[in-house]
Design a protein around this motif. Structure first.
Motif, PDB file in Angstrom:
ATOM      1  N   THR A  71       0.821  -1.210   0.000  1.00 15.40           N
ATOM      2  CA  THR A  71       0.000   0.000   0.000  1.00 15.40           C
ATOM      3  C   THR A  71       0.858   1.264   0.000  1.00 15.40           C
ATOM      4  O   THR A  71       0.536   2.247  -0.676  1.00 15.40           O
ATOM      5  N   PHE A  72       1.958   1.255   0.763  1.00 14.05           N
ATOM      6  CA  PHE A  72       2.888   2.376   0.781  1.00 14.05           C
ATOM      7  C   PHE A  72       4.002   2.215  -0.248  1.00 14.05           C
ATOM      8  O   PHE A  72       4.561   3.211  -0.708  1.00 14.05           O
ATOM      9  N   CYS A  73       4.344   0.982  -0.592  1.00 11.36           N
ATOM     10  CA  CYS A  73       5.486   0.755  -1.481  1.00 11.36           C
ATOM     11  C   CYS A  73       5.358   1.498  -2.795  1.00 11.36           C
ATOM     12  O   CYS A  73       6.305   2.152  -3.264  1.00 11.36           O
ATOM     13  N   ARG A  74       4.186   1.400  -3.400  1.00 12.75           N
ATOM     14  CA  ARG A  74       3.992   2.011  -4.719  1.00 12.75           C
ATOM     15  C   ARG A  74       4.075   3.546  -4.662  1.00 12.75           C
ATOM     16  O   ARG A  74       4.763   4.157  -5.486  1.00 12.75           O
ATOM     17  N   PRO A  75       3.408   4.210  -3.712  1.00 16.64           N
ATOM     18  CA  PRO A  75       3.565   5.671  -3.606  1.00 16.64           C
ATOM     19  C   PRO A  75       5.004   6.088  -3.306  1.00 16.64           C
ATOM     20  O   PRO A  75       5.456   7.140  -3.779  1.00 16.64           O
ATOM     21  N   ILE A  76       5.720   5.297  -2.506  1.00 16.18           N
ATOM     22  CA  ILE A  76       7.123   5.618  -2.219  1.00 16.18           C
ATOM     23  C   ILE A  76       7.954   5.536  -3.496  1.00 16.18           C
ATOM     24  O   ILE A  76       8.738   6.432  -3.810  1.00 16.18           O
ATOM     25  N   LEU A  77       7.773   4.476  -4.261  1.00 16.14           N
ATOM     26  CA  LEU A  77       8.518   4.306  -5.506  1.00 16.14           C
ATOM     27  C   LEU A  77       8.205   5.418  -6.503  1.00 16.14           C
ATOM     28  O   LEU A  77       9.080   5.870  -7.245  1.00 16.14           O
ATOM     29  N   GLU A  78       6.958   5.866  -6.513  1.00 17.06           N
ATOM     30  CA  GLU A  78       6.575   6.951  -7.414  1.00 17.06           C
ATOM     31  C   GLU A  78       7.282   8.256  -7.063  1.00 17.06           C
ATOM     32  O   GLU A  78       7.574   9.074  -7.941  1.00 17.06           O
TER      33      GLU A  78
END
Length: 204
Positions: A71-78
């Motif tokens: 859930t947080f991984c994708r926004p962090i990578l973005e």
């Protein structure tokens, strides 16, 4: 600094037999309720507020404890720079296998292990320290001694001025981080189920 389109590779499409993120999260909660802590993933508002203070231009290594279904991984990578890295650590092997399948960004590593071993994990990935560490672990329900050990290890692995970002449903988490972080910012996110306590501990 957001990454370029070329630097951030697309998530894999859902393969036959691979559960959805909601199915994975619910199954993980039923299997390990003490470790997952919530039956519902974090809201977009919580994610945006939690990551708001991060200086992405200076972030080379971001670590997350308890990534769940990413859930947080994708926004962090973005948000991360093309030369930055994200290490996600979880004791739930099912979540790690899911993340390995669903996120193929070359900057991302999913590690099956304990957050208390963060210094060793960071070193094994070729880094001297982390710039930011994010945690959604339910500190107050962890086995005795584990919460303090994680807080100490997190302080030790962070660079000076690095941040420990913690979202929690109980304010008791402050008792775990206060002995190691003298400067702590606090906020609430009411648009989450349940409402979440947000803490940012800064290493002076």
């Amino acid at each position: 600094m957001p990454s370029s389109t070329n630097a951030l590779r697309r998530d894999r499409t859902k393969a036959a037999g691979v559960p959805s993120p909601w199915q994975m999260f619910f199954a993980g909660f039923l299997k390990h309720p003490v470790m997952v802590g919530s039956i519902i993933p974090s809201s977009d508002r919580l994610i945006a507020k939690m990551l708001g203070p991060v200086d992405w231009a200076s972030c080379k290594l971001f670590v997350e404890y308890g990534p769940g279904v990413g859930t947080f991984c994708r926004p962090i990578l973005e948000r991360m720079a093309p030369d930055a890295a994200l290490i996600a650590i979880d004791t739930n092997a099912d979540f790690i296998r899911y993340l390995d399948h669903s996120i193929t960004d070359s900057r991302f590593s999913a590690v099956h292990g304990s957050a208390a071993d963060v210094e060793r994990i960071v070193a094994e990935h070729g880094h001297a320290h982390a710039d930011y560490v994010l945690s959604g672990l339910p500190f107050s329900t962890l086995p005795p001694g584990v919460g303090p050990a994680i807080a100490q290890a997190t302080h030790d692995v962070l660079r000076p001025d690095g941040g420990f970002l913690v979202y929690q449903f109980s304010p008791k988490v402050r008792d775990f981080i206060a002995p190691h972080f003298q400067r702590i910012d606090h906020d609430m996110e009411w648009w989450n189920v349940p409402p979440a306590q947000l803490y940012w501990g800064w290493k002076d």
